[in-house]
Enzyme design. Structure first.
Site, PDB file in Angstrom:
ATOM      1  N   GLU A 269      26.741  43.756  46.560  1.00  0.00           N
ATOM      2  CA  GLU A 269      26.636  42.492  45.840  1.00  0.00           C
ATOM      3  C   GLU A 269      25.680  41.556  46.587  1.00  0.00           C
ATOM      4  O   GLU A 269      26.012  41.113  47.694  1.00  0.00           O
ATOM      5  CB  GLU A 269      28.002  41.818  45.734  1.00  0.00           C
ATOM      6  CG  GLU A 269      29.022  42.586  44.928  1.00  0.00           C
ATOM      7  CD  GLU A 269      30.367  41.874  44.906  1.00  0.00           C
ATOM      8  OE1 GLU A 269      30.894  41.632  43.808  1.00  0.00           O
ATOM      9  OE2 GLU A 269      30.896  41.555  45.993  1.00  0.00           O
TER      10      GLU A 269
ATOM     11  N   ASP B 229      30.898  44.807  49.558  1.00  0.00           N
ATOM     12  CA  ASP B 229      31.414  43.590  48.945  1.00  0.00           C
ATOM     13  C   ASP B 229      30.720  42.373  49.551  1.00  0.00           C
ATOM     14  O   ASP B 229      30.552  42.282  50.773  1.00  0.00           O
ATOM     15  CB  ASP B 229      32.924  43.519  49.188  1.00  0.00           C
ATOM     16  CG  ASP B 229      33.572  42.310  48.555  1.00  0.00           C
ATOM     17  OD1 ASP B 229      33.553  42.221  47.311  1.00  0.00           O
ATOM     18  OD2 ASP B 229      34.094  41.455  49.295  1.00  0.00           O
TER      19      ASP B 229
END
Length: 808
Positions: free
Chosen positions: A376, A346
């Site tokens: 990400e 994340d």
């Protein structure tokens, strides 16, 4: 004072051992905690898990036995306690020079009481389900072979139509043989039938905001708690989430049931990816780090304030040695203890690039060479971190990033009316073509560095996004939501029941609906592009979240997958299943390297709402000689000219059907493609030449330290550049390099990280000629006497056929 002055960070002792936390035996326990700035640290043993907590003052009613710990090397405090402590609980109590006292759970906790109040003492061997020692991850020959399915544990089974007994729990994944009234497989059998290779589980570590002892639908016991959450609010990084357990008060249960879930998925041929959140914690004072080492774990700006690149108030300072160590230790623990097959990071932009590089190299070398790693490549706000892991940083580093360029080209913006190629916007053909090629001329060195997707848990899901671009939200009766509730108040469940996201779909002819066609086109492009495809759970069932673009704390009536849609939209499911089977059956859609794509993929058209290309000459060793793929984003049919083929073209995908088998043919030099659809054709079968041969480099260092060492290779014809050593064999670090079968020689350099050091004075070359068998090369580090030495060895590493010729 100079306004640009930044106070230098104090030098803090660090620890390199692998024994932080609890080491349990039936005869004694050893406790170790890193707290270098504490004046003194004590172990507090408790008989209970601290469930008698009063929400008003937050104080636990029962006391504990306090045992002083001794300070040892590296800022570690430790104590050895005799006796079998299994079933007890513990905390650390740190006293600081200013007189402040903090009590906290063990940051390295592997078991906790309900809601993570205290660290539990357990025998992890008792948590292994039957046959756990024989559990084996499905084989992943190459990252390009992965097809990822993002899923929330509770969403999977919360709806009554799932027919799953253990609704919202890990154990729901262990239930097999369930079918709907029409005989369609449900639950884990559905996942296996769909054909995906990896389930990406949204956060399943212990997170803070769901009351593990509460009952869904009831008012939460504390203002901290919500009834539902995605889980991006870490509390205990190395413990499974208790709300997914059938008995959160028993520390053993959540661990055993998590392992049962992994075991069940593995037995169905599905690997497990964990969504991990090492960029921030839910809070500081009650978080896993701040009470024991104040301010060390968190990044600060030039003014000394907490930086907020995560958007939730803090970010972890991954560049600091003990934070980096913690992350690597945590990942190693999940991969080894729980047999996890990959990790999704994340807000990976907030993790420094050195940490990401070391994670990738060390986890694969020491734990599992086939781990799939991606994340990400962005942040949630401004951050002072200079070495962010953004798009492009991953080049050659063995992990992948989400391709938001491709996402935007296909659908437009994420929550609004903006359109893309599949949702009605012209001029996106070039960006789509770049995504089809695996972004190799954009921000990747290899196609497996891009994760291709249209939608994920964030933002509007695919069905709702398309409705928005069509201006159909109102006709569908989608409620107006904010923070999981109706804007202006009211009964959300009733509002959901009144809505009809599928009002325009003819149940007798589902595939003729425009919204359906656009959704199939969007993910059809993803599933036939180079790179790693990623699907959001339920897309194959036309899942709607009723227009909620941020459903992180919305109730089950919004988030739960409605399994009755499988019968209702079985034609859509079969289309997805067919595309996945096509991809898995044909390596042309799973090319491994930049050079392979440049040699094999040729665009035929890229304008006017049409993208067409050919995968030629048995691309990737495919049995089909030439494959043509056409995407038509126009409402009307288009005609596409086809390359000359002596036997005509066989159609395996059109607007009515998808799969690996031909269901119609054309002898014409052109083909009509229906509006809002795709088509895949091939000309003929054939026996392809071998796709590649393998060169194995076995690297031997006298010091046994392979951290950071990699190969820089060229002349492979498939993928040049960095190659990491991925596993150990007989004390050697081993790297596998694919080369074209006709390759006679490849060059390589042994280097440390990004050219910080080289092993040997010049370029080296490996003779690959004259053998279709794997070529094995032994490289020894003998810099003390001369430059490194390399021997070509065919077969086992048991004899040498003479030194390699090398230049420079």
């Amino acid at each position: 004072m100079n306004s640009n002055y930044i106070e230098a960070e104090p030098v803090i002792e660090t620890y390199e051992g692998n024994d932080l936390g609890l080491t349990y035996t039936a005869e004694f326990c050893v406790f170790k905690v890193w707290a270098p700035t504490a004046f003194t640290v004590s172990l507090v043993l408790y008989a209970t898990g601290g469930h008698g907590i009063t929400p008003q003052d937050g104080k636990v009613k029962d006391g504990g036995k306090i045992l002083g710990m001794q300070r040892s090397e590296g800022g570690v405090w430790e104590i050895r306690v005799p006796g079998n402590l299994k079933g007890k609980y513990y905390m650390y109590r740190a006293v600081f020079a200013d007189g402040s006292i903090n009590e906290a759970a063990d940051p390295y906790a592997t078991a906790v009481s309900a809601n993570g109040l205290r660290t539990a003492i357990v025998d992890l061997a008792e948590t292994d389900p039957e046959g756990w020692d024989r559990d084996a991850s499905p084989v992943l020959p190459h990252p390009a072979d992965a097809i990822i399915y993002e899923l929330h544990v509770r969403d999977f089974s919360a709806h009554q139509s799932s027919c799953l007994k253990h609704a919202g729990k890990f154990k729901a994944f262990t239930e097999t043989g369930l079918r709907d009234a029409a005989g369609h497989a449900l639950g884990i059998d559905h996942l296996a039938e769909l054909g995906i290779t990896h389930v990406h589980l949204m956060p399943v570590f212990d997170y803070q905001t769901v009351d593990e002892l509460g009952t869904p639908g009831e008012e939460p016991a504390s203002a901290v708690f919500t009834d539902y959450n995605w889980g991006y609010d870490p509390q205990h990084y190395n413990v499974p989430e208790g709300s997914y357990s059938t008995d959160p008060a028993n520390p053993l249960t959540r661990i055993r049931e998590f392992k049962e879930m992994v075991q069940a998925l593995h037995s169905h041929g599905i690997s497990v990816i964990m969504d991990v959140v090492y960029n921030h914690t839910y809070g500081l004072e009650k978080g896993p780090f701040q009470p024991l080492v104040p301010d060390y774990y968190y990044r600060h700006d030039q003014s000394g304030r907490l930086s907020n690149g995560s958007g939730v108030g803090n970010e972890l300072a991954t560049e600091r040695p003990m934070v980096r160590k913690y992350i690597k230790d945590s990942l190693s623990y999940w991969a080894s203890e729980y047999h996890i097959d990959g990790f999704r990071f994340d807000l990976m932009g907030l993790m420094d690039s050195v940490t990401m590089r070391e994670i990738t190299e060390e986890l694969r070398l020491e734990i599992n060479p086939d781990l799939l790693l991606y994340g990400e490549p962005w942040t949630g706000g401004d951050s002072p971190l200079a070495t962010k892991t953004l798009k492009g940083v991953q080049r050659g580093k063995g992990y992948a990033v989400f391709n938001d360029n491709f996402r935007a080209a296909l659908k437009g913006d994420s929550d609004g009316w903006g359109k893309g190629f599949a949702t009605g916007e012209y001029g996106k053909e070039g960006a789509v073509a770049s995504g089809v090629k695996g972004a190799i001329h954009e921000f990747t060195d290899a196609p497996v560095e891009t994760v291709n997707y249209v939608t994920a848990h964030d933002n509007l899901n695919l069905w709702d996004k398309i409705l928005a671009t069509q201006g159909l939200r109102g006709e569908a009766g989608l409620p107006d939501l904010e923070n999981g509730r109706l804007r202006g108040g009211g009964d959300l469940q009733a509002a959901v029941e009144r809505a009809n996201p599928y009002f325009a779909v003819d149940p007798e002819d589902v595939l003729e609906n425009e919204t359906v066609r656009r959704s199939l086109l969007a993910n059809g492009i993803i599933l036939t592009s180079q790179g790693i495809p990623f699907l959001h759970a339920g897309d194959e069932l036309l899942r709607s979240k009723y227009g909620d673009h941020n459903s992180y704390r919305s109730p089950d009536c919004i988030n739960a997958i409605r399994w009755e849609n499988k019968k209702r939209f079985i034609a859509v499911f079969n289309y997805y299943k067919g595309l996945i089977e096509l991809r898995r059956s044909h390596p042309a859609f799973r090319l491994h390297g930049r050079q392979e794509i440049e040699r094999s993929l040729e665009f035929l058209r890229c304008d006017g709402g049409v993208v067409a290309y050919m995968l030629k000459n048995h691309a990737g060793g495919d049995s089909w000689s030439n494959i043509v793929v056409i995407y038509n984003a126009n409402m009307e049919p288009v005609t596409q000219y086809l390359p000359e083929a002596s036997g005509g073209w066989n159609i395996v995908v059109d607007h009515t059907h998808a799969g690996p088998e031909a269901f119609r043919q054309t002898d014409s030099g052109s083909i009509e493609i229906a509006g809002l659809s795709m088509m895949v054709l091939y000309d003929k079968y054939g026996e392809p030449e071998p796709r590649s041969k393998v060169v194995e480099v076995h690297y031997e260092r006298p010091d046994g330290d392979y951290r950071g060492w990699n190969l820089w290779v060229w002349g492979t014809g498939i993928q040049d550049g960095q190659r990491d050593f991925q596993h150990m064999e007989d004390g050697h670090a081993v790297a596998r390099i694919e080369v074209l079968p006709e390759t006679s020689s490849i060059g390589y350099i042994l280097r440390l990280n990004d050219w910080e050091q080289k092993d040997g004075a010049g370029d080296r070359f490996i003779d690959c000629s004259g053998s279709e068998e794997p070529v094995k090369v032994r490289v020894s580090d003998r810099r003390q006497a001369d430059e490194g030495h390399a021997d070509v060895v065919h077969g086992e590493l048991s004899h040498s056929e003479g030194p390699l010729e090398r230049s420079g």
